[in-house]
Scaffold this motif. Sequence first.
Motif, PDB file in Angstrom:
ATOM      1  N   TYR A   1      20.315  24.699  66.318  1.00 53.48           N
ATOM      2  CA  TYR A   1      20.097  24.044  67.535  1.00 53.48           C
ATOM      3  C   TYR A   1      18.250  24.697  67.072  1.00 53.48           C
ATOM      4  CZ  TYR A   1      24.802  24.043  69.913  1.00 53.48           C
ATOM      5  OH  TYR A   1      25.630  23.752  70.388  1.00 53.48           O
ATOM      6  N   VAL A   2      18.081  25.994  67.011  1.00 53.74           N
ATOM      7  CA  VAL A   2      16.904  26.198  66.585  1.00 53.74           C
ATOM      8  C   VAL A   2      16.269  24.831  65.490  1.00 53.74           C
ATOM      9  CG1 VAL A   2      17.026  27.853  64.629  1.00 53.74           C
ATOM     10  CG2 VAL A   2      14.690  28.331  66.616  1.00 53.74           C
ATOM     11  N   LEU A   3      17.010  24.654  64.895  1.00 51.98           N
ATOM     12  CA  LEU A   3      15.934  23.890  64.297  1.00 51.98           C
ATOM     13  C   LEU A   3      15.789  21.833  65.191  1.00 51.98           C
ATOM     14  CD1 LEU A   3      17.956  23.717  60.767  1.00 51.98           C
ATOM     15  CD2 LEU A   3      15.527  24.107  60.953  1.00 51.98           C
ATOM     16  N   GLU A   4      17.232  21.937  65.437  1.00 52.98           N
ATOM     17  CA  GLU A   4      16.738  20.872  66.691  1.00 52.98           C
ATOM     18  C   GLU A   4      15.887  21.482  67.285  1.00 52.98           C
ATOM     19  OE1 GLU A   4      21.795  19.347  66.132  1.00 52.98           O
ATOM     20  OE2 GLU A   4      20.668  20.100  68.146  1.00 52.98           O
ATOM     21  N   PHE A   5      15.415  22.196  67.715  1.00 53.04           N
ATOM     22  CA  PHE A   5      14.669  22.159  69.215  1.00 53.04           C
ATOM     23  C   PHE A   5      12.949  21.800  68.747  1.00 53.04           C
ATOM     24  CE2 PHE A   5      16.957  26.287  70.138  1.00 53.04           C
ATOM     25  CZ  PHE A   5      17.555  25.670  71.258  1.00 53.04           C
ATOM     26  N   PHE A   6      12.759  22.122  67.483  1.00 52.20           N
ATOM     27  CA  PHE A   6      10.934  21.796  66.644  1.00 52.20           C
ATOM     28  C   PHE A   6      11.735  20.795  65.321  1.00 52.20           C
ATOM     29  CE2 PHE A   6      11.328  26.494  67.662  1.00 52.20           C
ATOM     30  CZ  PHE A   6      10.387  26.471  69.201  1.00 52.20           C
ATOM     31  N   THR A   7      12.442  20.060  65.914  1.00 56.38           N
ATOM     32  CA  THR A   7      12.309  18.584  65.277  1.00 56.38           C
ATOM     33  C   THR A   7      10.699  17.905  65.097  1.00 56.38           C
ATOM     34  OG1 THR A   7      14.348  18.180  66.498  1.00 56.38           O
ATOM     35  CG2 THR A   7      13.796  16.177  64.817  1.00 56.38           C
ATOM     36  N   SER A   8      10.415  17.627  65.783  1.00 45.57           N
ATOM     37  CA  SER A   8       9.439  17.418  65.722  1.00 45.57           C
ATOM     38  C   SER A   8       8.194  17.840  65.144  1.00 45.57           C
ATOM     39  CB  SER A   8       8.103  16.688  67.294  1.00 45.57           C
ATOM     40  OG  SER A   8       8.333  18.425  68.243  1.00 45.57           O
ATOM     41  N   LEU A   9       8.317  19.133  64.906  1.00 36.98           N
ATOM     42  CA  LEU A   9       7.560  19.644  64.283  1.00 36.98           C
ATOM     43  C   LEU A   9       7.625  19.455  62.547  1.00 36.98           C
ATOM     44  CD1 LEU A   9       6.598  22.832  65.863  1.00 36.98           C
ATOM     45  CD2 LEU A   9       5.051  21.007  66.073  1.00 36.98           C
ATOM     46  N   HIS A  10       9.173  18.983  61.853  1.00 37.82           N
ATOM     47  CA  HIS A  10       9.459  18.587  60.369  1.00 37.82           C
ATOM     48  C   HIS A  10       8.853  17.371  60.278  1.00 37.82           C
ATOM     49  CE1 HIS A  10      11.221  22.709  61.583  1.00 37.82           C
ATOM     50  NE2 HIS A  10      12.038  22.424  62.507  1.00 37.82           N
ATOM     51  N   ASP A  11       9.070  17.632  58.250  1.00 37.87           N
ATOM     52  CA  ASP A  11       9.136  16.537  57.784  1.00 37.87           C
ATOM     53  C   ASP A  11      10.541  15.938  58.007  1.00 37.87           C
ATOM     54  OD1 ASP A  11       7.513  15.546  55.562  1.00 37.87           O
ATOM     55  OD2 ASP A  11      10.144  15.544  54.611  1.00 37.87           O
ATOM     56  N   PRO A  12      10.624  14.664  58.412  1.00 38.48           N
ATOM     57  CA  PRO A  12      11.816  13.687  58.920  1.00 38.48           C
ATOM     58  C   PRO A  12      12.605  14.289  57.816  1.00 38.48           C
ATOM     59  CG  PRO A  12      10.251  12.471  59.711  1.00 38.48           C
ATOM     60  CD  PRO A  12       9.615  13.688  59.197  1.00 38.48           C
ATOM     61  N   GLN A  13      12.431  14.437  56.529  1.00 38.93           N
ATOM     62  CA  GLN A  13      13.439  13.830  54.844  1.00 38.93           C
ATOM     63  C   GLN A  13      14.216  15.258  54.946  1.00 38.93           C
ATOM     64  OE1 GLN A  13      11.015  11.326  52.342  1.00 38.93           O
ATOM     65  NE2 GLN A  13      12.308   9.532  52.454  1.00 38.93           N
ATOM     66  N   LEU A  14      12.876  16.311  54.965  1.00 39.11           N
ATOM     67  CA  LEU A  14      13.189  16.916  54.692  1.00 39.11           C
ATOM     68  C   LEU A  14      14.384  18.478  55.916  1.00 39.11           C
ATOM     69  CD1 LEU A  14      12.342  19.124  52.563  1.00 39.11           C
ATOM     70  CD2 LEU A  14      10.514  20.356  54.063  1.00 39.11           C
TER      71      LEU A  14
ATOM     72  N   VAL B   1      11.885  16.507  71.885  1.00 38.54           N
ATOM     73  CA  VAL B   1      10.346  16.933  72.912  1.00 38.54           C
ATOM     74  C   VAL B   1       9.618  17.801  71.945  1.00 38.54           C
ATOM     75  CG1 VAL B   1       9.918  19.219  73.746  1.00 38.54           C
ATOM     76  CG2 VAL B   1      11.802  19.637  73.763  1.00 38.54           C
ATOM     77  N   PRO B   2       8.337  15.978  71.970  1.00 38.50           N
ATOM     78  CA  PRO B   2       7.026  16.187  71.315  1.00 38.50           C
ATOM     79  C   PRO B   2       6.281  17.591  71.317  1.00 38.50           C
ATOM     80  CG  PRO B   2       7.310  14.110  72.675  1.00 38.50           C
ATOM     81  CD  PRO B   2       8.164  15.183  73.333  1.00 38.50           C
ATOM     82  N   LEU B   3       6.539  18.133  70.251  1.00 41.98           N
ATOM     83  CA  LEU B   3       5.121  19.606  70.343  1.00 41.98           C
ATOM     84  C   LEU B   3       4.834  19.064  69.320  1.00 41.98           C
ATOM     85  CD1 LEU B   3       8.580  21.885  70.117  1.00 41.98           C
ATOM     86  CD2 LEU B   3       6.909  21.671  71.860  1.00 41.98           C
ATOM     87  N   LEU B   4       3.082  20.443  69.437  1.00 37.07           N
ATOM     88  CA  LEU B   4       2.102  19.757  68.775  1.00 37.07           C
ATOM     89  C   LEU B   4       2.041  20.928  67.324  1.00 37.07           C
ATOM     90  CD1 LEU B   4      -0.657  18.972  69.995  1.00 37.07           C
ATOM     91  CD2 LEU B   4       0.542  17.190  68.516  1.00 37.07           C
ATOM     92  N   PRO B   5       1.953  21.038  66.444  1.00 37.35           N
ATOM     93  CA  PRO B   5       1.981  23.131  65.262  1.00 37.35           C
ATOM     94  C   PRO B   5       1.367  23.985  66.612  1.00 37.35           C
ATOM     95  CG  PRO B   5       1.583  20.979  63.664  1.00 37.35           C
ATOM     96  CD  PRO B   5       1.213  20.844  64.967  1.00 37.35           C
ATOM     97  N   ALA B   6       0.277  22.979  67.294  1.00 39.97           N
ATOM     98  CA  ALA B   6      -1.179  24.087  67.859  1.00 39.97           C
ATOM     99  C   ALA B   6      -0.529  24.739  69.451  1.00 39.97           C
ATOM    100  CB  ALA B   6      -2.465  24.195  68.040  1.00 39.97           C
ATOM    101  N   THR B   7       0.973  23.727  69.852  1.00 34.17           N
ATOM    102  CA  THR B   7       1.201  24.440  70.964  1.00 34.17           C
ATOM    103  C   THR B   7       1.968  25.546  71.330  1.00 34.17           C
ATOM    104  OG1 THR B   7       2.356  22.104  71.229  1.00 34.17           O
ATOM    105  CG2 THR B   7       3.011  23.640  72.709  1.00 34.17           C
ATOM    106  N   PRO B   8       0.940  25.805  72.678  1.00 34.52           N
ATOM    107  CA  PRO B   8       1.755  27.594  72.214  1.00 34.52           C
ATOM    108  C   PRO B   8       3.040  27.588  72.586  1.00 34.52           C
ATOM    109  CG  PRO B   8       0.181  26.965  73.553  1.00 34.52           C
ATOM    110  CD  PRO B   8       0.250  25.578  73.586  1.00 34.52           C
ATOM    111  N   GLY B   9       3.433  28.802  72.674  1.00 35.77           N
ATOM    112  CA  GLY B   9       5.676  29.293  72.079  1.00 35.77           C
ATOM    113  C   GLY B   9       5.782  29.382  73.558  1.00 35.77           C
ATOM    114  N   ALA B  10       5.023  30.280  74.345  1.00 34.07           N
ATOM    115  CA  ALA B  10       5.444  30.078  75.917  1.00 34.07           C
ATOM    116  C   ALA B  10       5.822  28.541  76.305  1.00 34.07           C
ATOM    117  CB  ALA B  10       4.838  30.500  76.610  1.00 34.07           C
ATOM    118  N   GLU B  11       4.279  27.310  75.882  1.00 40.25           N
ATOM    119  CA  GLU B  11       5.026  25.766  76.775  1.00 40.25           C
ATOM    120  C   GLU B  11       5.779  25.633  75.717  1.00 40.25           C
ATOM    121  OE1 GLU B  11       0.850  24.527  76.842  1.00 40.25           O
ATOM    122  OE2 GLU B  11       1.847  22.367  76.724  1.00 40.25           O
ATOM    123  N   ALA B  12       5.785  25.627  74.086  1.00 43.38           N
ATOM    124  CA  ALA B  12       6.849  24.792  73.410  1.00 43.38           C
ATOM    125  C   ALA B  12       8.223  24.971  74.366  1.00 43.38           C
ATOM    126  CB  ALA B  12       6.648  25.143  72.473  1.00 43.38           C
TER     127      ALA B  12
END
Lengths: 248, 528
Positions: free
Chosen positions: B423-436, B212-223
């Motif tokens: 799961y919560v880590l996976e939900f926001f994969t697109s917001l994370h530094d890939p290596q970290l 799920v491609p998300l941006l940091p500023a994407t509203p939470g409900a939308e994300a």
Amino acid sequence: MKVIATYNIKGGVGKTTAAVNLSYLAAQDGLRTLLWDLDPQAAATYMFRVRARVKGGGQALIRGTRGLDEAIKGTDFDRLDLLPGDFTYRNMDLLLDGAKHRVRRLSRLLSPLAGDYDLVVLDCPPGISLVSENVLHAAGLILVPLIPTTLSLRTLDQLTDFVASFDGPRPEVLAFFSMVDRRKRLHREIAERLPTQRADVAAAAVPALAVIERMAVERAPVPAYAPRSQAARSYEDLWAEVGKRVLG
Amino acid sequence: MEVRSHEFEIADPGPPPLGRIRDELAVAFTVAGDRRAKRVRRIWLDTFDWRLYRAGLTLQYVGGSGPGELVLTGGGGQQLTARARQARWPCLPGGLPPGPLRDRVAAVAGLRALLPRVSVVSQVSELRLLNEDEKTVARITVDAMTLPAPQGAAIAARLAVAEVRGYPAAARRVGHILTGTGGVVPSRQTALDAALSAAGQRGADYTGKVVVPLLPATPGAEAVSAILLQQLDALEANVDGVLHHIDTEFLHDLRIAVRRTRTALKLLGHVLPGELTLRFASEFRWLGDTTTPLRDLDVQLLSLPSMAAQLVAASADDLQPLAAYLTRRRAAERRKLSRALRSARFDAMVGDWRKALLVPRAAGHASGPRAAGQPSGPRAAELSADRTRRAHTRVLRLGSAITASSPAESLHTLRKRCKELRYVLEFFTSLHDPQLYAAALADLKRLQDCLGEFQDSEVQSAEIQSLAAAMLARQAAPASTLLAMGELAAQLGTRQRAARADFADRFAQFAGGAGRHRMAALTAGDSR
């Protein structure tokens, strides 16, 4: 990977024609097949239109400086590859004599190909030598073409006794009559009688026919250029028997 | 036997210019081969989640008038072939003809069945290129593909130059001549991609992962709606595979989509309208519970061969009655699950859920409260950081409290919390530094593996004991089978004890300084 070999101490009895035609039929049956032409005369190689040359010669193969897989050539037929003959194979005895595991060297060289092929056919040069001893150790089945004469049978018995003296696994020996001339009474009698009396003689026999001699002209296996010929049927019958013994 | 193939396309539309190609090649080779094209059908096969495609492999079944053939092509053009005596798809890798092709496919496809992904009708001409000994040194296949009726669209004709083993120079020379022939160009895409594209499809359009491609500023409900919608897509995509019993992984993926949905509702549901979470949490619990008996039986049946191989006193044959019993029970549970998945309740649940999820997204877009500078609830980055931190803290707290004398239940609870953190880590994969993110996930997976081994061994052992009781009551098993089952239960007990002994070290690694540091960096906000 099963290994069979065509072998006879005598030359000109139909070893190479059998090796070429049986390899072709095995490949047609869906087996990934490799024919290794061990004869420095390289007749099998010629019949597949491949040049009789291996880079580095027999020395590179036996010493292992060049893997067998690097020397393999595809034939014109699906699933059938050839390891060509080379004139330097005339020195193979000397090379084997200097190698480790001198009577099992060929077997060891073949083992890395186990995942690539279902069947390897060794076309062995005539004579009794370290090469033939290696072949007898490498193969699970030794196919012996015999011209139907009393002396030929004596040769078969000598070979069977020799194989029986091996330590460890011994190959099965299966003879078949080759170059059978139906006009000759002795040929007819022996070719009909022996298979019923001996389990190590195949029922299928290959007659002496001009269409088989044409292999060197056509440079192809008989079933490829004369699929409905009696010769092609003979080799098919022989393959049916050999295949059953080798593959179960 | 592996051969290499080089692919070209004919840029001009219309029938391939065979005459011109022959003339060009005749300068260097004798050209032989069929002047008449033959008609074949090509079916590309892959797993539902495109494992071969993702591994750079294509597998096609080529059927014509004679026996069919399977062709496996690697990224470098290497090909393995095998005769296919039957062409029934879907088919598990074990159903392919034995040999290197099957081994290679099985290593990538694993438990997944091979399905037809796209098919074409081909007019194929084969040319053989001969050297001066009239030996074939290269082969060319000219392939004019069209989609089968009713689509019928033509695809740019393709040329494949196949090396003959031991003659690579000839194939290179053919390639050189072809690229100098007007209108022939090295192919930009594989034949599979060309066929998929003509059919309006694309490869790797399904994955079991959260994408799920998300941006940091994407509203939470939308994300959260986007995350849940992707899980709903995944759930629905797997229903047919479960109903048609194609392979066990459809149910596995469906259950993961359900579990992820339940976790998202629990941990992130507060940003959605309150009644949504309340209403659908119970529906997803129902669906999850409904799928459990069949999955448990799948796991038992899948693990049986490897466990049977480890039997010491008993023989694998002793377990045949157990396998037969499990298979019968599995068939009954499959029928139950099929009824549930075809029920009005399930249809209403997924239909209403999709409608409900689309509303907040639409509202978010329409009102654009953040864009207007009027914050209403957390943004995606804040939500991710906050919920991941909480989930991580819970895992640390529960894990730290576990001692050698803690009951098994405490490890089971920890396992559930670990899954939530995963799961919560996976939900926001697109917001994370890939290596970290990869390192943090690896830390967590090591712990999860240990907890999984502990609990699965316990569940399976209990299941075997209850199966033994049931089989005994129904006189469905001879004594030898019951003894073999006892040995299985003992094996599982050993595995469970080993996992329990391993736990303290695994948890210490997870909760150590490096792990905490990584998690702190991930939960510091936008870790990118």
